[in-house]
Structure formats: structure tokens, C-alpha cells
Design an enzyme around this catalytic site. Sequence first.
Site, PDB file in Angstrom:
ATOM      1  N   LYS A 174       0.874  -1.187   0.000  1.00 35.65           N
ATOM      2  CA  LYS A 174       0.000   0.000   0.000  1.00 35.65           C
ATOM      3  C   LYS A 174       0.906   1.231   0.000  1.00 35.65           C
ATOM      4  O   LYS A 174       1.640   1.459   0.960  1.00 35.65           O
ATOM      5  CB  LYS A 174      -0.878  -0.041   1.253  1.00 35.65           C
TER       6      LYS A 174
ATOM      7  N   TYR B  45       1.513  11.990  20.700  1.00 37.98           N
ATOM      8  CA  TYR B  45       1.744  11.006  19.654  1.00 37.98           C
ATOM      9  C   TYR B  45       0.430  10.294  19.300  1.00 37.98           C
ATOM     10  O   TYR B  45      -0.252   9.762  20.172  1.00 37.98           O
ATOM     11  CB  TYR B  45       2.791   9.950  20.103  1.00 37.98           C
TER      12      TYR B  45
HETATM   13  N1  LIG Z   1       3.215   6.525  11.264  1.00 40.47           N
HETATM   14  C1  LIG Z   1       3.115   6.796   9.897  1.00 40.47           C
HETATM   15  C2  LIG Z   1       1.807   7.475   9.639  1.00 40.47           C
HETATM   16  C3  LIG Z   1       1.692   7.888   8.227  1.00 40.47           C
HETATM   17  C4  LIG Z   1       2.542   8.644   7.508  1.00 40.47           C
HETATM   18  N2  LIG Z   1       2.061   8.749   6.232  1.00 40.47           N
HETATM   19  C5  LIG Z   1       0.930   8.054   6.142  1.00 40.47           C
HETATM   20  C6  LIG Z   1       0.116   7.812   5.067  1.00 40.47           C
HETATM   21  C7  LIG Z   1      -0.981   7.045   5.273  1.00 40.47           C
HETATM   22 CL1  LIG Z   1      -1.999   6.697   3.954  1.00 40.47          CL
HETATM   23  C8  LIG Z   1      -1.280   6.520   6.509  1.00 40.47           C
HETATM   24  C9  LIG Z   1      -0.457   6.748   7.585  1.00 40.47           C
HETATM   25  C10 LIG Z   1       0.663   7.515   7.395  1.00 40.47           C
HETATM   26  C11 LIG Z   1       3.354   5.585   9.009  1.00 40.47           C
HETATM   27  O1  LIG Z   1       2.603   4.618   9.025  1.00 40.47           O
HETATM   28  O2  LIG Z   1       4.323   5.619   8.283  1.00 40.47           O
END
Ligand SMILES: N[C@H](Cc1c[nH]c2cc(Cl)ccc12)C(=O)O
Length: 521
Positions: free
Chosen positions: A79, A457
Site C-alpha cells: 500500500k 503522539y
Molecule cells: N506513522 C506513519 C503514519 C503515516 C505517515 N504517512 C501516512 C500515510 C498514510 Cl496513507 C497513513 C499513515 C501515514 C506511518 O505509518 O508511516
Amino acid sequence: MGAQGPDQVVIVGGGTAGWMTASYLKAAFEDRISITLVESGKIGTIGVGEATFSDIRHFFEFLNLREEDWMPACNATYKLAVRFQDWRRPGHHFYHPFEQLRSVNGFPLTDWWLNGGPGERFDQDCFVMASLCDAGRSPRYLDGTLLDQEARAVTDEPSGLTMSEHQGKTQFPYAYHFEAALLAKYLAAYAVDRGVRHIVDEVQDVRLDSRGWIDHIVTKEHGEIRGDLYIDCTGFRGVLLNKALEVPFMSYQDTLPNDSAVALQVPLDMKKLGVRPYTTATAQRAGWIWTIPLFGRIGTGYVYAKDYCTPEEAERTLREFVGPEAESVEANHIRMRIGRSAQSWKNNCVAVGLSSGFVEPLESTGIFFIHHAIEQLVKYFPAADWNPKTRDMYNAAVAHVMDGVREFLAVHYRSAARDDTQYWKDAKTRPVPDALEERLERWKAQLPDSENIFPYYHGLPPYSYMCILLGMGGIPLRSSPAVGLSDDTAAQKEFQAIRGKAQHLVDALPTHYDYFAEMRS
Ligand SMILES: N[C@H](Cc1c[nH]c2cc(Cl)ccc12)C(=O)O
Ligand SMILES: Cc1cc2nc3c(=O)[nH]c(=O)nc-3n(C[C@H](O)[C@H](O)[C@H](O)COP(=O)(O)OP(=O)(O)OC[C@H]3O[C@@H](n4cnc5c(N)ncnc54)[C@H](O)[C@@H]3O)c2cc1C
């Protein structure tokens, strides 16, 4: 109880939460604790075809599992982003990608884009990933190497950190789609192999001692089961925490009204159709439809508010959306409990998973909540004195994550330009959580940054907020005056570099389908 503290752990529930917890605790503490997992053979688990955060890779690393081991067993795919379709107006889409936003002269590239970006689409101009998504590319080459040098450097990131410690340091370029039910099965084998005792039986009663702590559970066929620490992974039922210990559930429904879903698992010829490298959330009259591409099929479902749509209407809409491939597939109707338990840890009971809390799956946060809770449980694992401060710190961390995600989701609905039905009209006036109203006013003056988003957070970086606000289109945004007064040569060069890199990668990378066909061959 051992000299160090509680070392007999009883987990009730064998869904994703139960088995993730059992396998992680075994990897962390090996045979220094004993774990018994009890799951009903009759009460089913939730498993609809799930999407995740990129951070979940730390979970697999902790268990020493490689993608080649677990991904084929769970029909998993990559994804790169969430694609929001039709949230601004029919035909419009944008991506929320896993890609760090670049800065130029101290301002995020999105700020320069607002001042005069090269194109109509902020996502394509500011992120490479948007073009890879549009072109259906894999983030890895057929030999397994990651998409570019920059991302490869991310794999050299420091190990041994929790998710919250990683935040802001690096951004891994992808997350996963997989069948949570298959992951639970895979982890069950991992955990049982390492000594977890597995009992298939129903918990009929939870007996408390005179202090109100759990003394033992009573099962239908295996009698009484005792432990020191009880982990409630019984899903929306909350058998231990909410029912036996009477911890109240705090609903988020005033701000997030979607409380129902209807899901389908649709087998598709992926060779013919390809596999999209992203989750799609397509806005509908009373909610939205998720499309999660797995290997060999899609998981799809309509998340809606029953105040605006009946289950029959929702199923009809979903079937029309999917088309004839879904004709012989049975629909799964699900009532969702949206909100969180007032405390996820009370006395000697900790809830993990849906029993702890849940928000609708718009940003795929369910498994992230589980992973975060387990990391926090290890961090704050109780000692022999059951110091209440440890419990309080755990409860605060878990509550912050869920309350923060609640805010982030509320931003999606408040900022969506779409207003063609009562559901979408009401989304503009529905109350938002405390403090978000003020934050929204600030973001109209200056794009979100780490100083003015939810202050604890909660997994989401400031650029995620920027993507949603810029993509949804319903809230007026402006660039910083300083950007307007500055020479934009460096920013224009950065836009060009992104376009060039995107073109190169689209040409060089295999399709998402081809990558997994190769992995499985
Ligand atoms: N913790 C981060 C959260 C995050 C950073 N960019 C995105 C994009 C999408 Cl679609 C969902 C979550 C995050 C990570 O999972 O990298
Ligand atoms: C519509 C929908 C879409 C979702 N999409 C996503 C997504 O895209 N991404 C994501 O990260 N998350 C998503 N989730 C959440 C994710 O599916 C869950 O967080 C995850 O599956 C964990 O569920 P669980 O283990 O807490 O509960 P469940 O899967 O419900 O498991 C509960 C377990 O408890 C057992 N049990 C219950 N009562 C008893 C009893 N009395 N005695 C013994 N055993 C008992 C059951 O047998 C079962 O084993 C979604 C959830 C829903 C509802």
C-alpha cells in the site's frame, strides 16, 4: 506470580489482537512468561481485508519475520497511499501517500505549491508516490530492491525503537494490505510453536476477588483458568474490561457518526485486472466505500451512518459499485462500536484491539492501535507491586493515540467540499472534538505543522493533515506571506526534480501485480 512480577498471562480472544499480542509477548519475554490464549470456536473474528500503517513493519521485524515468509500466507500486497475518490466532487481524486514532504528554505513544498505550483494536483507536484499510484507500480524492483536510494537508506534506520520513537525520523514508502484473519492464523502457529497454550473454548464467567481484580475465568469445557495478568482481546464485546470490570465505553459518535458497515470479499482475475498499490476510499451518499486489493481478490465494504442509510440500501449501493463479480458473494453486515474504553487497563486487565477502542477504518488505524498498545504494554509491563503510575502512563498513551486519530478523521469530514446529500451537508456543521475548531482556524492562516496539530503522539505526521486539507478542498488555505515574498527558484527546481524522478520510476519499476507474481513463483 513470579518474583519479578506477573508472569502468567491469560489472553481471551483469538482474532488479530489476541494473536498479535501473544506472539509479540513471546518474542519479547520468551519462556520467562507463560501465556494461555482462550478463544471461542463459535464467536467469529472480524476480518474484512485490512490495510495498515507502514509502521507495522517494526512488528514483523520484532518477530523476525520476513515479507517472503508472511506475505504470501496472508494474500498481502503493498500500500503506497490512500486514494480519496469523489470527496471533493465526483471524478476528483487525490492521494495521502507514505512519503516525507520536502521543504525548501524552511517552508514545506505544499506552501510553495499554494503560492504557484506547476500543476492542478498538489499530490502529483509534491510527492513522487502519486504518479506511482496512478501508474500501478510496485515500490520494489523484481529483484526485491526498494524503489530508490533514499528509500533504501530508510532500511538502515536504527532498530529497537518503538513506533513513537521512529516518528518524524524517517518515512518508510509503503504499508500493507492483508487478510487479518489469515495473519491471525499465521501468528497462531508462530506463538504455539514458541510455547503459547491454545484453548478453544468459550469464557462464560469472569470471577473477581474482593478487591475487584480478576481472580479467574470460567470456561464452558476447560473449567477455571487462572493468571496474573488478563488481556481482553474479545473484540466489540469487551467481555473482561467492559462487562466484568464495568469500565465505561466513551462513544465518539457525536463527531464520527458512521456506525455500520457491509463488507464483501470479491475474487478477481488479478492477472487481467492488475493490483492497485493503494487503498481506495470512495465517497458515497451516506459514507464511503473501501477497496482493498489483496492477492487474488479485493476486500470491499460500505461504511455508513445508519441514521442516513438502511443496511439494505447500503448493500444495494455496494453491489452496484462492485458489479457482477459480487453476485454470488455473501454480504457481511457489521455494527461498529466507535469510541474507546475510558481506561484500557484496569486492575489486572488490559484490553487490546476492538475491546479497547475503534474508529471507522478510513485511515486504516485498527491494527496500528493494536501494535501501539502492545508496544506500550511491554514498555509499561507491571512489576510485582502493580504500581498504579505505570498503568496510568499506559492509559494516557493509548487514549492519546485514539483521541488524536479521532481528530484526524474529523478533519476529513469537516474539510470535504462535497455537499450533495444531507449526510455531507451535516458533516460541515457537526461538532468536532475540543480544540480542533481552533486548530482549523489556525490552519486557514498557516498550513499545519508539528506545533499546531494534536499535541500527543497519535501516529500521524503534520504532512498527513496537509494532504487531507489540500485534497478535500472545502477549507480555504493560503500560502505563507514569506513564501510570496521570496524567490521561488529553488522550489520550482524541487517540483521539476519530483516530476523527473516520478517519470524515471514509472518507467523503471514493475507493475504491482508483476512483483507479487514473481514473489510467489
Ligand atoms: N506513522 C506513519 C503514519 C503515516 C505517515 N504517512 C501516512 C500515510 C498514510 Cl496513507 C497513513 C499513515 C501515514 C506511518 O505509518 O508511516
Ligand atoms: C468494517 C471494519 C473494517 C476494518 N478495516 C480495517 C483496516 O482496514 N485496517 C485496520 O488496521 N483495521 C481495520 N479494522 C479493524 C480490524 O479488523 C480489527 O482491529 C482487528 O481485526 C482486531 O480485531 P480483534 O482481535 O480486536 O477482535 P475480533 O476479531 O472480533 O476477535 C475477537 C475474539 O474474541 C473471541 N471471543 C469473544 N467473546 C469470547 C468469549 N466469551 N470467550 C472466548 N472468546 C471470545 C472471539 O472468538 C474472537 O476470537 C476494521 C474493522 C471493521 C469492523
